[in-house]
Design a protein around this motif. Structure first.
Motif, PDB file in Angstrom:
ATOM      1  N   ASN A  26     -68.235 -33.238  25.974  1.00  0.00           N
ATOM      2  CA  ASN A  26     -68.698 -33.732  27.063  1.00  0.00           C
ATOM      3  C   ASN A  26     -69.156 -32.595  27.847  1.00  0.00           C
ATOM      4  O   ASN A  26     -68.746 -31.577  28.020  1.00  0.00           O
ATOM      5  CB  ASN A  26     -67.598 -34.490  27.713  1.00  0.00           C
ATOM      6  N   LYS A  27     -69.649 -32.668  28.045  1.00  0.00           N
ATOM      7  CA  LYS A  27     -70.355 -31.895  29.008  1.00  0.00           C
ATOM      8  C   LYS A  27     -69.455 -31.789  30.188  1.00  0.00           C
ATOM      9  O   LYS A  27     -69.870 -31.649  31.284  1.00  0.00           O
ATOM     10  CB  LYS A  27     -71.624 -32.658  29.277  1.00  0.00           C
ATOM     11  N   GLU A  28     -68.145 -31.841  29.882  1.00  0.00           N
ATOM     12  CA  GLU A  28     -67.162 -31.973  30.916  1.00  0.00           C
ATOM     13  C   GLU A  28     -66.966 -30.701  31.647  1.00  0.00           C
ATOM     14  O   GLU A  28     -66.281 -30.651  32.613  1.00  0.00           O
ATOM     15  CB  GLU A  28     -65.841 -32.365  30.293  1.00  0.00           C
ATOM     16  N   SER A  29     -67.504 -29.616  31.104  1.00  0.00           N
ATOM     17  CA  SER A  29     -67.104 -28.337  31.573  1.00  0.00           C
ATOM     18  C   SER A  29     -67.298 -28.140  33.037  1.00  0.00           C
ATOM     19  O   SER A  29     -66.607 -28.640  33.869  1.00  0.00           O
ATOM     20  CB  SER A  29     -67.746 -27.234  30.797  1.00  0.00           C
ATOM     21  N   GLN A  30     -68.263 -27.419  33.382  1.00  0.00           N
ATOM     22  CA  GLN A  30     -68.180 -26.637  34.585  1.00  0.00           C
ATOM     23  C   GLN A  30     -68.931 -27.272  35.730  1.00  0.00           C
ATOM     24  O   GLN A  30     -69.642 -26.604  36.431  1.00  0.00           O
ATOM     25  CB  GLN A  30     -68.697 -25.259  34.257  1.00  0.00           C
ATOM     26  N   VAL A  31     -68.823 -28.607  35.916  1.00  0.00           N
ATOM     27  CA  VAL A  31     -69.454 -29.253  37.048  1.00  0.00           C
ATOM     28  C   VAL A  31     -68.361 -29.681  38.001  1.00  0.00           C
ATOM     29  O   VAL A  31     -67.460 -30.398  37.617  1.00  0.00           O
ATOM     30  CB  VAL A  31     -70.259 -30.489  36.598  1.00  0.00           C
ATOM     31  N   SER A  40     -78.505 -30.460  29.755  1.00  0.00           N
ATOM     32  CA  SER A  40     -77.647 -31.266  28.902  1.00  0.00           C
ATOM     33  C   SER A  40     -78.434 -32.013  27.849  1.00  0.00           C
ATOM     34  O   SER A  40     -77.892 -32.382  26.820  1.00  0.00           O
ATOM     35  CB  SER A  40     -76.849 -32.261  29.753  1.00  0.00           C
ATOM     36  N   SER A  41     -79.713 -32.269  28.101  1.00  0.00           N
ATOM     37  CA  SER A  41     -80.515 -33.038  27.160  1.00  0.00           C
ATOM     38  C   SER A  41     -81.582 -32.186  26.494  1.00  0.00           C
ATOM     39  O   SER A  41     -82.525 -32.710  25.932  1.00  0.00           O
ATOM     40  CB  SER A  41     -81.165 -34.222  27.894  1.00  0.00           C
ATOM     41  N   GLN A  42     -81.460 -30.871  26.607  1.00  0.00           N
ATOM     42  CA  GLN A  42     -82.479 -29.992  26.066  1.00  0.00           C
ATOM     43  C   GLN A  42     -82.525 -30.104  24.553  1.00  0.00           C
ATOM     44  O   GLN A  42     -81.565 -30.506  23.903  1.00  0.00           O
ATOM     45  CB  GLN A  42     -82.201 -28.547  26.470  1.00  0.00           C
ATOM     46  N   GLU A  43     -83.652 -29.727  23.995  1.00  0.00           N
ATOM     47  CA  GLU A  43     -83.836 -29.780  22.558  1.00  0.00           C
ATOM     48  C   GLU A  43     -82.913 -28.784  21.867  1.00  0.00           C
ATOM     49  O   GLU A  43     -82.731 -27.665  22.328  1.00  0.00           O
ATOM     50  CB  GLU A  43     -85.291 -29.476  22.214  1.00  0.00           C
ATOM     51  N   VAL A  44     -82.325 -29.212  20.771  1.00  0.00           N
ATOM     52  CA  VAL A  44     -81.470 -28.352  19.964  1.00  0.00           C
ATOM     53  C   VAL A  44     -82.193 -28.062  18.661  1.00  0.00           C
ATOM     54  O   VAL A  44     -82.760 -28.962  18.035  1.00  0.00           O
ATOM     55  CB  VAL A  44     -80.119 -29.040  19.668  1.00  0.00           C
ATOM     56  N   SER A  75     -74.780 -31.744  22.878  1.00  0.00           N
ATOM     57  CA  SER A  75     -75.776 -31.677  23.944  1.00  0.00           C
ATOM     58  C   SER A  75     -76.137 -33.101  24.313  1.00  0.00           C
ATOM     59  O   SER A  75     -76.446 -33.914  23.445  1.00  0.00           O
ATOM     60  CB  SER A  75     -77.022 -30.912  23.488  1.00  0.00           C
ATOM     61  N   GLY A  76     -76.104 -33.395  25.617  1.00  0.00           N
ATOM     62  CA  GLY A  76     -76.304 -34.776  26.030  1.00  0.00           C
ATOM     63  C   GLY A  76     -75.173 -35.621  25.481  1.00  0.00           C
ATOM     64  O   GLY A  76     -74.005 -35.274  25.567  1.00  0.00           O
ATOM     65  N   ASN A  77     -75.496 -36.743  24.877  1.00  0.00           N
ATOM     66  CA  ASN A  77     -74.497 -37.600  24.249  1.00  0.00           C
ATOM     67  C   ASN A  77     -74.614 -37.567  22.732  1.00  0.00           C
ATOM     68  O   ASN A  77     -74.332 -38.560  22.053  1.00  0.00           O
ATOM     69  CB  ASN A  77     -74.634 -39.040  24.751  1.00  0.00           C
ATOM     70  N   ASP A 107     -74.904 -40.005  17.638  1.00  0.00           N
ATOM     71  CA  ASP A 107     -74.504 -40.335  18.991  1.00  0.00           C
ATOM     72  C   ASP A 107     -72.979 -40.416  19.080  1.00  0.00           C
ATOM     73  O   ASP A 107     -72.315 -40.947  18.185  1.00  0.00           O
ATOM     74  CB  ASP A 107     -75.080 -41.705  19.409  1.00  0.00           C
ATOM     75  N   ILE A 108     -72.423 -39.865  20.173  1.00  0.00           N
ATOM     76  CA  ILE A 108     -70.986 -39.957  20.407  1.00  0.00           C
ATOM     77  C   ILE A 108     -70.743 -40.403  21.846  1.00  0.00           C
ATOM     78  O   ILE A 108     -71.581 -40.202  22.727  1.00  0.00           O
ATOM     79  CB  ILE A 108     -70.260 -38.627  20.128  1.00  0.00           C
TER      80      ILE A 108
END
Length: 409
Positions: free
Chosen positions: A29-34, A110-114, A389-391, A406-407
Protein backbone atom coordinates in the motif's frame (compact mmCIF):
# COMPACT_ATOMS: atom_id res chain seq x y z
CA UNK A 1 9.33 -30.15 18.09
CA UNK A 2 9.37 -27.22 15.67
CA UNK A 3 11.81 -24.39 16.10
CA UNK A 4 10.86 -21.65 18.54
CA UNK A 5 12.71 -18.94 16.66
CA UNK A 6 11.73 -18.69 12.96
CA UNK A 7 13.63 -16.09 11.00
CA UNK A 8 11.44 -13.95 8.81
CA UNK A 9 13.23 -11.73 6.37
CA UNK A 10 10.55 -10.08 4.30
CA UNK A 11 10.61 -7.29 1.99
CA UNK A 12 9.20 -5.55 -0.90
CA UNK A 13 8.71 -2.44 -2.68
CA UNK A 14 5.23 -2.22 -1.38
CA UNK A 15 2.51 -0.83 0.40
CA UNK A 16 1.59 -1.95 3.57
CA UNK A 17 2.48 -4.08 6.55
CA UNK A 18 5.26 -5.90 10.50
CA UNK A 19 8.31 -7.65 11.32
CA UNK A 20 8.82 -10.13 13.98
CA UNK A 21 11.63 -11.45 16.01
CA UNK A 22 12.34 -14.62 17.96
CA UNK A 23 10.75 -16.99 18.01
CA UNK A 24 9.59 -15.71 14.64
CA UNK A 25 10.65 -12.61 12.69
CA UNK A 26 8.73 -11.22 9.74
CA UNK A 27 10.04 -9.09 7.21
CA UNK A 28 4.72 -2.90 4.47
CA UNK A 29 0.00 0.00 0.00
CA UNK A 30 1.21 2.85 -0.55
CA UNK A 31 0.77 3.14 3.14
CA UNK A 32 4.11 4.59 3.74
CA UNK A 33 4.94 8.09 4.16
CA UNK A 34 1.73 10.13 3.84
CA UNK A 35 0.73 11.88 7.05
CA UNK A 36 -2.98 11.83 7.77
CA UNK A 37 -2.35 14.44 10.43
CA UNK A 38 -1.17 16.87 7.79
CA UNK A 39 -4.37 16.42 5.82
CA UNK A 40 -6.50 16.81 8.94
CA UNK A 41 -4.65 19.98 9.89
CA UNK A 42 -5.14 21.43 6.45
CA UNK A 43 -8.87 20.73 6.57
CA UNK A 44 -9.14 22.43 9.95
CA UNK A 45 -7.15 25.44 8.80
CA UNK A 46 -9.23 25.85 5.66
CA UNK A 47 -12.37 25.63 7.78
CA UNK A 48 -11.10 28.33 10.11
CA UNK A 49 -10.25 30.56 7.20
CA UNK A 50 -13.77 30.19 5.86
CA UNK A 51 -15.23 30.82 9.31
CA UNK A 52 -13.15 33.96 9.66
CA UNK A 53 -14.33 35.19 6.27
CA UNK A 54 -17.96 34.55 7.12
CA UNK A 55 -17.59 36.27 10.48
CA UNK A 56 -15.87 39.21 8.84
CA UNK A 57 -18.65 39.56 6.28
CA UNK A 58 -21.27 39.29 9.01
CA UNK A 59 -19.54 41.95 11.06
CA UNK A 60 -19.30 44.18 8.01
CA UNK A 61 -22.99 43.94 7.20
CA UNK A 62 -23.91 44.60 10.82
CA UNK A 63 -21.80 47.73 10.84
CA UNK A 64 -23.01 49.09 7.49
CA UNK A 65 -25.72 51.29 8.91
CA UNK A 66 -23.28 52.86 11.37
CA UNK A 67 -20.34 53.44 9.06
CA UNK A 68 -21.12 57.11 8.42
CA UNK A 69 -21.30 57.73 12.15
CA UNK A 70 -17.93 56.09 12.90
CA UNK A 71 -14.91 58.31 13.36
CA UNK A 72 -12.12 58.12 10.76
CA UNK A 73 -9.83 56.22 13.15
CA UNK A 74 -12.39 53.40 13.44
CA UNK A 75 -12.62 53.16 9.65
CA UNK A 76 -8.83 52.81 9.41
CA UNK A 77 -8.93 50.04 12.01
CA UNK A 78 -11.59 48.26 10.00
CA UNK A 79 -9.49 48.51 6.87
CA UNK A 80 -6.43 47.22 8.71
CA UNK A 81 -8.41 44.29 10.16
CA UNK A 82 -9.87 43.53 6.74
CA UNK A 83 -6.41 43.62 5.16
CA UNK A 84 -5.07 41.23 7.80
CA UNK A 85 -8.04 38.90 7.26
CA UNK A 86 -7.52 38.93 3.49
CA UNK A 87 -3.81 38.27 3.97
CA UNK A 88 -4.55 35.28 6.21
CA UNK A 89 -7.14 33.95 3.74
CA UNK A 90 -4.61 34.33 0.93
CA UNK A 91 -2.00 32.41 2.94
CA UNK A 92 -4.51 29.66 3.76
CA UNK A 93 -5.59 29.45 0.10
CA UNK A 94 -1.95 29.21 -0.93
CA UNK A 95 -1.35 26.46 1.63
CA UNK A 96 -4.45 24.59 0.42
CA UNK A 97 -3.35 24.89 -3.20
CA UNK A 98 0.12 23.63 -2.32
CA UNK A 99 -1.45 20.68 -0.51
CA UNK A 100 -3.55 19.87 -3.59
CA UNK A 101 -0.47 20.01 -5.76
CA UNK A 102 1.39 17.65 -3.41
CA UNK A 103 -1.57 15.24 -3.35
CA UNK A 104 -1.71 15.29 -7.15
CA UNK A 105 2.02 14.65 -7.29
CA UNK A 106 1.66 11.70 -4.92
CA UNK A 107 -1.20 10.31 -6.99
CA UNK A 108 0.91 10.57 -10.11
CA UNK A 109 3.81 8.81 -8.39
CA UNK A 110 1.56 6.01 -7.14
CA UNK A 111 0.19 5.27 -10.60
CA UNK A 112 3.34 5.91 -12.60
CA UNK A 113 4.39 3.48 -15.29
CA UNK A 114 6.53 0.57 -14.12
CA UNK A 115 9.11 -0.92 -16.47
CA UNK A 116 11.29 -3.99 -16.11
CA UNK A 117 14.45 -1.89 -15.99
CA UNK A 118 13.18 -0.42 -12.70
CA UNK A 119 14.50 -1.88 -9.46
CA UNK A 120 12.46 -4.65 -7.84
CA UNK A 121 12.58 -6.29 -4.44
CA UNK A 122 13.86 -9.84 -4.62
CA UNK A 123 12.84 -11.82 -1.49
CA UNK A 124 15.94 -13.11 0.27
CA UNK A 125 18.19 -11.57 -2.36
CA UNK A 126 19.53 -8.31 -3.82
CA UNK A 127 17.43 -5.72 -5.59
CA UNK A 128 16.94 -6.83 -9.17
CA UNK A 129 16.40 -5.27 -12.58
CA UNK A 130 16.47 -6.30 -16.24
CA UNK A 131 19.12 -4.70 -18.47
CA UNK A 132 18.94 -3.90 -22.19
CA UNK A 133 20.09 -7.44 -23.02
CA UNK A 134 17.22 -8.97 -21.02
CA UNK A 135 19.54 -10.17 -18.23
CA UNK A 136 18.73 -10.09 -14.54
CA UNK A 137 21.13 -7.69 -12.81
CA UNK A 138 21.51 -6.06 -9.41
CA UNK A 139 21.31 -2.34 -8.60
CA UNK A 140 24.87 -1.85 -9.87
CA UNK A 141 24.22 -3.56 -13.20
CA UNK A 142 26.07 -6.76 -12.26
CA UNK A 143 24.64 -10.13 -13.24
CA UNK A 144 22.88 -11.83 -10.33
CA UNK A 145 24.20 -15.26 -9.45
CA UNK A 146 22.43 -17.82 -7.30
CA UNK A 147 25.30 -17.50 -4.83
CA UNK A 148 24.50 -13.87 -4.00
CA UNK A 149 23.88 -13.46 -0.28
CA UNK A 150 23.07 -9.74 -0.10
CA UNK A 151 19.48 -9.26 0.90
CA UNK A 152 17.07 -6.68 2.23
CA UNK A 153 14.30 -6.81 4.81
CA UNK A 154 11.06 -5.07 3.92
CA UNK A 155 9.83 -2.35 6.28
CA UNK A 156 6.08 -2.73 6.83
CA UNK A 157 3.62 0.01 5.93
CA UNK A 158 5.91 1.38 3.20
CA UNK A 159 6.21 1.01 -0.55
CA UNK A 160 9.94 1.04 -0.93
CA UNK A 161 11.83 1.22 2.38
CA UNK A 162 14.12 -1.64 3.44
CA UNK A 163 16.81 -2.57 5.93
CA UNK A 164 19.99 -3.71 4.25
CA UNK A 165 21.15 -6.76 6.16
CA UNK A 166 24.69 -7.86 6.94
CA UNK A 167 26.61 -9.78 4.29
CA UNK A 168 29.51 -10.19 6.66
CA UNK A 169 29.44 -10.31 10.46
CA UNK A 170 31.18 -6.94 10.74
CA UNK A 171 29.12 -5.18 8.03
CA UNK A 172 27.20 -1.99 8.76
CA UNK A 173 23.41 -2.19 8.72
CA UNK A 174 21.52 0.63 6.98
CA UNK A 175 18.01 1.76 6.11
CA UNK A 176 17.52 2.46 2.41
CA UNK A 177 14.86 3.59 -0.02
CA UNK A 178 14.58 1.67 -3.29
CA UNK A 179 13.77 4.27 -5.93
CA UNK A 180 12.92 3.38 -9.53
CA UNK A 181 16.50 3.42 -10.76
CA UNK A 182 18.70 3.82 -7.68
CA UNK A 183 19.01 3.10 -3.98
CA UNK A 184 19.12 5.95 -1.45
CA UNK A 185 20.59 5.51 2.03
CA UNK A 186 18.36 7.04 4.72
CA UNK A 187 20.23 5.99 7.87
CA UNK A 188 23.31 4.01 8.89
CA UNK A 189 23.58 2.29 12.25
CA UNK A 190 26.78 2.87 14.20
CA UNK A 191 29.47 0.20 14.31
CA UNK A 192 28.21 -3.35 14.02
CA UNK A 193 24.75 -2.79 15.51
CA UNK A 194 21.88 -4.84 14.10
CA UNK A 195 18.26 -3.87 13.42
CA UNK A 196 15.24 -5.99 12.47
CA UNK A 197 12.31 -3.77 11.43
CA UNK A 198 8.73 -3.99 12.65
CA UNK A 199 7.27 -1.16 10.59
CA UNK A 200 7.34 2.52 9.69
CA UNK A 201 4.84 5.02 11.14
CA UNK A 202 5.31 8.66 10.28
CA UNK A 203 9.05 9.22 10.02
CA UNK A 204 9.90 6.61 12.63
CA UNK A 205 11.01 3.09 11.82
CA UNK A 206 10.41 0.67 14.71
CA UNK A 207 12.25 -2.59 15.26
CA UNK A 208 14.54 -4.76 17.36
CA UNK A 209 17.82 -2.93 17.96
CA UNK A 210 20.93 -4.81 19.07
CA UNK A 211 23.90 -2.78 20.25
CA UNK A 212 26.95 -4.93 19.52
CA UNK A 213 30.73 -4.81 19.51
CA UNK A 214 33.40 -6.76 17.66
CA UNK A 215 34.94 -9.75 19.39
CA UNK A 216 36.85 -12.94 18.66
CA UNK A 217 36.74 -16.52 19.91
CA UNK A 218 39.95 -18.45 19.22
CA UNK A 219 40.70 -16.10 16.34
CA UNK A 220 37.22 -16.41 14.82
CA UNK A 221 35.32 -13.10 14.43
CA UNK A 222 32.18 -12.85 16.52
CA UNK A 223 29.95 -10.23 18.13
CA UNK A 224 29.27 -9.34 21.75
CA UNK A 225 25.72 -8.16 22.38
CA UNK A 226 25.82 -5.23 24.78
CA UNK A 227 22.16 -4.31 24.79
CA UNK A 228 18.99 -5.51 23.08
CA UNK A 229 15.73 -3.56 23.00
CA UNK A 230 12.81 -2.56 20.83
CA UNK A 231 13.34 0.98 19.63
CA UNK A 232 12.97 3.26 16.67
CA UNK A 233 15.01 5.31 14.24
CA UNK A 234 13.80 8.90 13.95
CA UNK A 235 14.58 9.85 10.36
CA UNK A 236 13.92 13.52 11.14
CA UNK A 237 16.68 13.73 13.74
CA UNK A 238 18.88 10.80 12.71
CA UNK A 239 18.70 9.38 16.24
CA UNK A 240 18.01 5.92 17.64
CA UNK A 241 15.78 5.59 20.70
CA UNK A 242 15.24 2.40 22.73
CA UNK A 243 12.26 1.70 24.98
CA UNK A 244 13.57 1.00 28.48
CA UNK A 245 10.74 -1.43 29.20
CA UNK A 246 12.11 -3.71 26.47
CA UNK A 247 15.82 -3.35 27.23
CA UNK A 248 16.61 -7.04 27.62
CA UNK A 249 16.72 -10.14 25.46
CA UNK A 250 13.14 -10.49 24.28
CA UNK A 251 12.54 -14.03 23.10
CA UNK A 252 8.92 -13.51 22.14
CA UNK A 253 7.19 -11.56 19.40
CA UNK A 254 6.34 -7.92 18.67
CA UNK A 255 4.08 -5.86 16.42
CA UNK A 256 3.62 -2.14 15.85
CA UNK A 257 0.57 -0.30 14.55
CA UNK A 258 -0.40 3.36 14.67
CA UNK A 259 -0.37 4.43 18.33
CA UNK A 260 0.87 1.30 20.02
CA UNK A 261 3.51 -1.38 20.23
CA UNK A 262 2.72 -4.86 21.56
CA UNK A 263 5.41 -7.33 22.59
CA UNK A 264 5.90 -10.48 24.66
CA UNK A 265 8.25 -11.22 27.55
CA UNK A 266 8.96 -14.53 29.29
CA UNK A 267 6.24 -15.44 31.81
CA UNK A 268 6.52 -16.47 35.45
CA UNK A 269 6.95 -20.18 34.77
CA UNK A 270 9.27 -19.98 31.78
CA UNK A 271 11.61 -22.45 33.48
CA UNK A 272 8.92 -25.13 33.39
CA UNK A 273 7.32 -24.04 30.12
CA UNK A 274 9.48 -22.53 27.40
CA UNK A 275 6.34 -21.45 25.56
CA UNK A 276 5.08 -19.30 28.44
CA UNK A 277 5.00 -15.56 27.65
CA UNK A 278 3.09 -12.49 28.81
CA UNK A 279 1.80 -9.81 26.43
CA UNK A 280 2.55 -6.11 27.03
CA UNK A 281 1.76 -2.79 25.37
CA UNK A 282 3.53 0.56 24.97
CA UNK A 283 1.86 3.84 23.99
CA UNK A 284 3.75 5.39 21.07
CA UNK A 285 2.61 8.88 22.06
CA UNK A 286 4.54 8.61 25.34
CA UNK A 287 8.25 8.68 26.09
CA UNK A 288 10.93 6.02 25.85
CA UNK A 289 11.00 5.52 29.64
CA UNK A 290 7.32 4.62 30.11
CA UNK A 291 6.30 1.46 31.94
CA UNK A 292 4.75 -1.28 29.84
CA UNK A 293 1.07 -2.16 30.37
CA UNK A 294 0.31 -5.86 30.89
CA UNK A 295 -2.37 -6.98 28.44
CA UNK A 296 -2.45 -10.75 28.85
CA UNK A 297 -0.84 -13.36 31.08
CA UNK A 298 0.27 -16.72 29.70
CA UNK A 299 0.21 -15.62 26.07
CA UNK A 300 1.63 -19.03 25.10
CA UNK A 301 3.66 -18.03 22.04
CA UNK A 302 0.96 -16.88 19.70
CA UNK A 303 2.34 -14.70 16.94
CA UNK A 304 1.37 -11.12 16.11
CA UNK A 305 0.77 -9.49 12.73
CA UNK A 306 -0.03 -5.84 12.06
CA UNK A 307 -2.23 -4.61 9.23
CA UNK A 308 -2.81 -1.23 7.66
CA UNK A 309 -5.41 -1.14 4.92
CA UNK A 310 -7.56 1.62 3.46
CA UNK A 311 -11.34 1.80 3.70
CA UNK A 312 -13.06 4.74 2.00
CA UNK A 313 -9.68 6.42 1.71
CA UNK A 314 -8.93 6.23 5.43
CA UNK A 315 -6.33 3.96 7.08
CA UNK A 316 -7.59 1.14 9.29
CA UNK A 317 -5.15 -0.60 11.65
CA UNK A 318 -5.55 -4.09 13.13
CA UNK A 319 -3.54 -6.69 15.02
CA UNK A 320 -4.02 -10.37 14.17
CA UNK A 321 -2.71 -13.51 15.85
CA UNK A 322 -1.43 -16.86 14.72
CA UNK A 323 -0.80 -20.05 16.64
CA UNK A 324 1.63 -22.78 15.66
CA UNK A 325 -0.60 -23.98 12.84
CA UNK A 326 -2.91 -21.25 11.55
CA UNK A 327 -3.25 -17.54 10.94
CA UNK A 328 -6.71 -16.17 11.87
CA UNK A 329 -8.44 -13.25 10.18
CA UNK A 330 -12.02 -12.30 9.23
CA UNK A 331 -13.49 -15.55 10.61
CA UNK A 332 -11.14 -17.53 8.39
CA UNK A 333 -7.93 -19.40 8.99
CA UNK A 334 -4.91 -19.42 6.72
CA UNK A 335 -1.74 -21.54 6.75
CA UNK A 336 1.07 -20.45 9.05
CA UNK A 337 4.62 -21.02 7.82
CA UNK A 338 7.46 -21.76 10.23
CA UNK A 339 10.93 -20.50 9.44
CA UNK A 340 12.02 -23.77 7.84
CA UNK A 341 9.00 -23.51 5.53
CA UNK A 342 9.24 -19.80 4.75
CA UNK A 343 7.49 -16.71 6.06
CA UNK A 344 4.33 -14.64 5.64
CA UNK A 345 3.41 -10.98 5.87
CA UNK A 346 0.26 -8.88 5.65
CA UNK A 347 0.37 -6.18 2.99
CA UNK A 348 -2.81 -4.19 2.58
CA UNK A 349 -5.65 -6.73 2.67
CA UNK A 350 -3.46 -9.61 1.52
CA UNK A 351 -1.24 -12.28 3.01
CA UNK A 352 2.04 -12.65 1.11
CA UNK A 353 3.59 -16.11 1.48
CA UNK A 354 7.30 -16.56 0.78
CA UNK A 355 7.99 -20.28 0.74
CA UNK A 356 11.51 -21.66 0.90
CA UNK A 357 10.75 -24.76 -1.16
CA UNK A 358 13.49 -25.82 -3.56
CA UNK A 359 12.85 -25.06 -7.22
CA UNK A 360 14.91 -25.65 -10.33
CA UNK A 361 15.28 -21.95 -11.15
CA UNK A 362 17.62 -20.72 -8.42
CA UNK A 363 17.14 -17.06 -9.37
CA UNK A 364 13.39 -17.22 -8.70
CA UNK A 365 11.40 -17.36 -5.48
CA UNK A 366 7.91 -18.82 -4.91
CA UNK A 367 5.25 -16.23 -4.07
CA UNK A 368 1.63 -16.76 -3.14
CA UNK A 369 -0.79 -13.90 -2.41
CA UNK A 370 -4.16 -14.53 -0.75
CA UNK A 371 -6.91 -11.93 -0.26
CA UNK A 372 -7.81 -11.91 3.44
CA UNK A 373 -11.51 -11.10 2.93
CA UNK A 374 -12.43 -13.44 0.08
CA UNK A 375 -9.86 -16.13 0.73
CA UNK A 376 -9.09 -16.04 -3.00
CA UNK A 377 -5.57 -16.82 -4.19
CA UNK A 378 -4.62 -13.70 -6.13
CA UNK A 379 -1.23 -14.96 -7.31
CA UNK A 380 0.72 -18.21 -7.06
CA UNK A 381 3.88 -18.20 -9.14
CA UNK A 382 7.66 -17.84 -9.17
CA UNK A 383 9.12 -14.34 -9.29
CA UNK A 384 12.50 -12.68 -9.73
CA UNK A 385 11.47 -9.38 -8.20
CA UNK A 386 8.39 -7.41 -7.20
CA UNK A 387 7.08 -3.94 -6.38
CA UNK A 388 3.73 -2.29 -5.73
CA UNK A 389 2.51 0.80 -7.56
CA UNK A 390 -1.04 2.07 -7.39
CA UNK A 391 -3.23 -0.95 -6.72
CA UNK A 392 -1.10 -3.38 -8.68
CA UNK A 393 1.59 -5.84 -7.76
CA UNK A 394 4.24 -5.86 -10.48
CA UNK A 395 6.67 -8.75 -10.73
CA UNK A 396 9.40 -10.15 -12.96
CA UNK A 397 8.63 -13.70 -14.12
CA UNK A 398 11.12 -16.48 -14.76
CA UNK A 399 11.68 -15.14 -18.29
CA UNK A 400 12.61 -11.69 -16.96
CA UNK A 401 9.37 -10.28 -18.35
CA UNK A 402 7.16 -7.83 -16.46
CA UNK A 403 3.68 -8.91 -15.34
CA UNK A 404 1.12 -7.47 -12.93
CA UNK A 405 -1.96 -8.35 -10.94
CA UNK A 406 -4.52 -6.21 -9.13
CA UNK A 407 -4.39 -6.37 -5.33
CA UNK A 408 -6.56 -4.90 -2.59
CA UNK A 409 -4.73 -2.40 -0.44
Amino acid sequence: MKKIIPIMALSLALVGCANQDAPKSDVNNKESQVSEKTDDTQVIEVGKAEDNKENSEADGSADTSDKKKQPEESSDDDKKEQAETEEKESADDSKEEKSKEEDQSEDQDSSQEVSKDDLFYNPFGPFSSVNENGELVDQNGNAIADTDVEYYTYVKYTNNVFVKSKKDIYDQVSIVRMNDKNVETLFEFPGVDDFRPLGMIGNRIYGFHDQQSKAEINGTPTLDKEKSAIGYVDLDTGEVHDFKATAEDITGDAVVIDGELQFTKPGDNEDQNAYNFDLYKLDLSKGDDQEAELLEKNFNLQYLFGQKRFENGKPVWKIYRADNDNFYANDQKFPFLWSEEGSQEIIGNNIFYYETQKIDDKLSKPLKVINMSSGETVLDTQIRGMKISGNKLYYLNTENELESVDIEL
